[in-house]
Motif scaffolding. Sequence first.
Motif, short mmCIF file in Angstrom:
data_model
loop_
_atom_site.label_atom_id
_atom_site.label_comp_id
_atom_site.label_asym_id
_atom_site.label_seq_id
_atom_site.Cartn_x
_atom_site.Cartn_y
_atom_site.Cartn_z
N PHE A 224 5.00 3.82 -8.75
CA PHE A 224 4.60 2.84 -7.81
C PHE A 224 4.59 3.13 -6.47
O PHE A 224 5.03 2.47 -5.29
N LEU A 225 4.39 4.47 -6.24
CA LEU A 225 4.85 5.14 -4.89
C LEU A 225 3.56 5.00 -3.70
O LEU A 225 2.45 5.07 -4.21
N LYS B 281 1.26 -0.30 -15.25
CA LYS B 281 0.88 0.29 -14.08
C LYS B 281 -0.20 -0.08 -13.61
O LYS B 281 -0.69 -0.45 -12.47
N ASN C 281 -1.79 -2.51 -10.02
CA ASN C 281 -2.56 -2.13 -9.28
C ASN C 281 -3.69 -2.81 -9.17
O ASN C 281 -4.29 -3.20 -7.99
N LEU D 54 -3.10 -6.25 -7.05
CA LEU D 54 -2.85 -5.77 -5.78
C LEU D 54 -4.36 -5.75 -5.18
O LEU D 54 -4.55 -6.38 -4.10
N ILE E 155 -6.26 -8.56 -2.34
CA ILE E 155 -6.98 -8.07 -1.33
C ILE E 155 -8.46 -8.52 -1.44
O ILE E 155 -8.88 -8.95 -0.47
N PHE F 172 -1.75 -9.54 1.55
CA PHE F 172 -2.87 -10.63 1.91
C PHE F 172 -3.59 -10.17 3.18
O PHE F 172 -4.10 -11.24 3.68
N GLY G 267 -11.60 -3.83 3.46
CA GLY G 267 -11.39 -3.57 2.11
C GLY G 267 -10.39 -2.38 1.98
O GLY G 267 -9.77 -1.69 2.87
N TRP G 268 -10.15 -2.36 0.67
CA TRP G 268 -9.22 -1.44 0.11
C TRP G 268 -9.89 -0.01 -0.29
O TRP G 268 -10.80 0.08 -0.76
N PHE H 104 -6.08 2.71 -5.76
CA PHE H 104 -6.69 1.66 -6.26
C PHE H 104 -8.04 1.81 -6.97
O PHE H 104 -8.28 1.35 -8.04
N PHE I 202 -7.68 6.02 5.18
CA PHE I 202 -7.76 4.83 4.41
C PHE I 202 -6.78 3.79 4.57
O PHE I 202 -6.88 2.57 4.31
N ARG J 140 -9.05 -4.29 10.79
CA ARG J 140 -7.52 -4.39 10.51
C ARG J 140 -7.14 -5.26 11.59
O ARG J 140 -7.52 -5.04 12.88
C1 UDX Z 1 -1.11 1.85 -3.76
C2 UDX Z 1 0.00 1.22 -4.50
O1 UDX Z 1 0.61 0.21 -3.54
C3 UDX Z 1 0.97 1.96 -5.16
O2 UDX Z 1 2.00 1.03 -5.57
C4 UDX Z 1 0.46 2.97 -6.19
O3 UDX Z 1 1.44 3.68 -6.73
C5 UDX Z 1 -0.64 3.83 -5.58
O4 UDX Z 1 -1.47 2.99 -4.98
P1 UDX Z 1 -1.47 3.54 -1.61
O5 UDX Z 1 -2.67 3.92 -2.12
O6 UDX Z 1 -0.42 4.42 -0.89
O7 UDX Z 1 -0.45 2.69 -2.78
O8 UDX Z 1 -1.58 2.44 -0.58
P2 UDX Z 1 -1.50 0.81 -0.24
O9 UDX Z 1 -0.42 0.65 0.80
O10 UDX Z 1 -1.24 -0.05 -1.43
O11 UDX Z 1 -3.11 0.43 0.22
C6 UDX Z 1 -4.08 0.40 -0.48
C7 UDX Z 1 -5.35 0.18 0.28
O12 UDX Z 1 -5.19 -1.35 0.34
C8 UDX Z 1 -5.32 0.63 1.67
O13 UDX Z 1 -6.74 0.92 1.80
C9 UDX Z 1 -5.39 -0.61 2.59
O14 UDX Z 1 -5.59 -0.57 3.83
C10 UDX Z 1 -5.57 -1.75 1.59
N1 UDX Z 1 -4.92 -3.17 2.05
C11 UDX Z 1 -3.38 -3.15 1.61
C12 UDX Z 1 -5.39 -4.15 2.63
O15 UDX Z 1 -6.61 -4.16 2.66
N2 UDX Z 1 -4.72 -5.23 2.69
C13 UDX Z 1 -3.32 -5.29 2.48
O16 UDX Z 1 -2.85 -6.57 2.56
C14 UDX Z 1 -2.76 -4.24 1.87
#
Ligand code: UDX
Length: 433
Positions: free
Chosen positions: A162-163, A214, A218, A221, A225, A260, A265-266, A271, A328, A417
């Motif tokens: 979950f890194l 896992k 994800n 999460l 978002i 939240f 976007g993510w 993800f 990202f 952001r």
């Molecule tokens: C993610 C998971 O958090 C982690 O547990 C998994 O193992 C790998 O994928 P990571 O990809 O490093 O980690 O980034 P994370 O911090 O989770 O952000 C992912 C995306 O969501 C980013 O684009 C970020 O900007 C976006 N995000 C995150 C939002 O838009 N809003 C939020 O509140 C949080």
Amino acid sequence: MIGERMKIAIIGTGYVGLCTGTGFASKGHDVVCVDIDEVKVNKVNSGIPPIYETDLEDMLKDVISKNRLRATTNINSAIKECEVVFICVGTPSDDVGRIDLKYVRQSALDIGNALRECDYKVVVVKSTVTPETTENIVIPKIEEASGKKVGQDFGMCMTPEFLREGSALKDVLEPDRTVIGEYDQRSGDTIEPIFKELNAPILRTKIKVAELIKYANNAFLATKISYSNEIGNICKRLGVDVYDVLKGVGMDHRMSPYFFNAGAGWGGSCFPKDVAAIIEKAKELGYEPKMLQEVVDINKRQKVRMVEQLQKKMDIKNKKIAVLGLSFKANTDDIRDASSIDIIKKLLDSGAIVAAYDPQAMENMKHIFPGITYNENATETLRDADACLIVTEWEEFKNLKDENFNIMKNKLILEGRKVLDKKEIKDFDGICW
Ligand code: UDX
């Protein structure tokens, strides 16, 4: 170190493998990292991480100086000398979103070949694999290549990672929890001491359950978002700030205030790939996961919504648009599935002239958009711009003051952001949805 010192082999010295291996070595275990790439192996042995990650270089140098970690290309000898083997190789997406298992299969084959001449060891899958992969692909492959039997001659576990990029070492050493999917009790008992000393709850469960945890994690999460973005889009029409709304929602103890943050976007390396893979797996199982498909679609639309907002305010053809932030998320140079890519593409398609700045990610972005202007700092990017889009929440953008924006030709700022202080910057009404 609290528990017993174990000999651990880590197959795959990428992001997950190197951070996990370095973290385990810092806890006193003997770690050997394996990779096919000799350049990478040499770098690791000289204490130079092939990837950037907070604190990794210092910790890697420390464990190497204490002879707790070394890297090699010789997978056979690495496996033979250890008690536990972690598979940490990549599982990239194929064309339709399913995971490509070629590296996992190769690791299983190599492990199987080495196990021919070995006593009992436990093999642990840490690579992100869809449910049933460990039992239907990894175990049979190892059994076939080794001539040995799982549960008898070797053990098998699956421990998802979950890194997060930017805090990966902290996430290895201070996880919220450890999930151990185990073939049998002996397998789980063998590896549990490695995680026990991390002082986090341990969930021991079936392998298939661990694999799905896992993805469910994800996907949830990403859903959270996309949900906050959907609420944000409603907020925009009501003229209220989504951050005010979700602050109130996050105070309900059944929710949590984290993840939240509405915005552009993510993206990232996990993800998009993981949500796509669980959608494909569900379809393979005969289930149409409509909500997850919508989560992906909301995100796709969300990424370019900033440009659409901008176009409602001005005709962007032949206008200079400053894009601040390309990675990202903050604190990484990673641009995989970054929202900035979709944003810049839409700007260019609409005839805008793009000037961009990012503290880390510009070199990577030059491969995708060689023709746009890259500036050395935010101020230069803003000079004479007709509008500014803030796409990544870098700390240095939080320090931008009114005078930095006053050099724009037209002071129109849209945030993807939440970064700027509304009170500091005049004529700016906050996040663009
Ligand atoms: C993610 C998971 O958090 C982690 O547990 C998994 O193992 C790998 O994928 P990571 O990809 O490093 O980690 O980034 P994370 O911090 O989770 O952000 C992912 C995306 O969501 C980013 O684009 C970020 O900007 C976006 N995000 C995150 C939002 O838009 N809003 C939020 O509140 C949080």
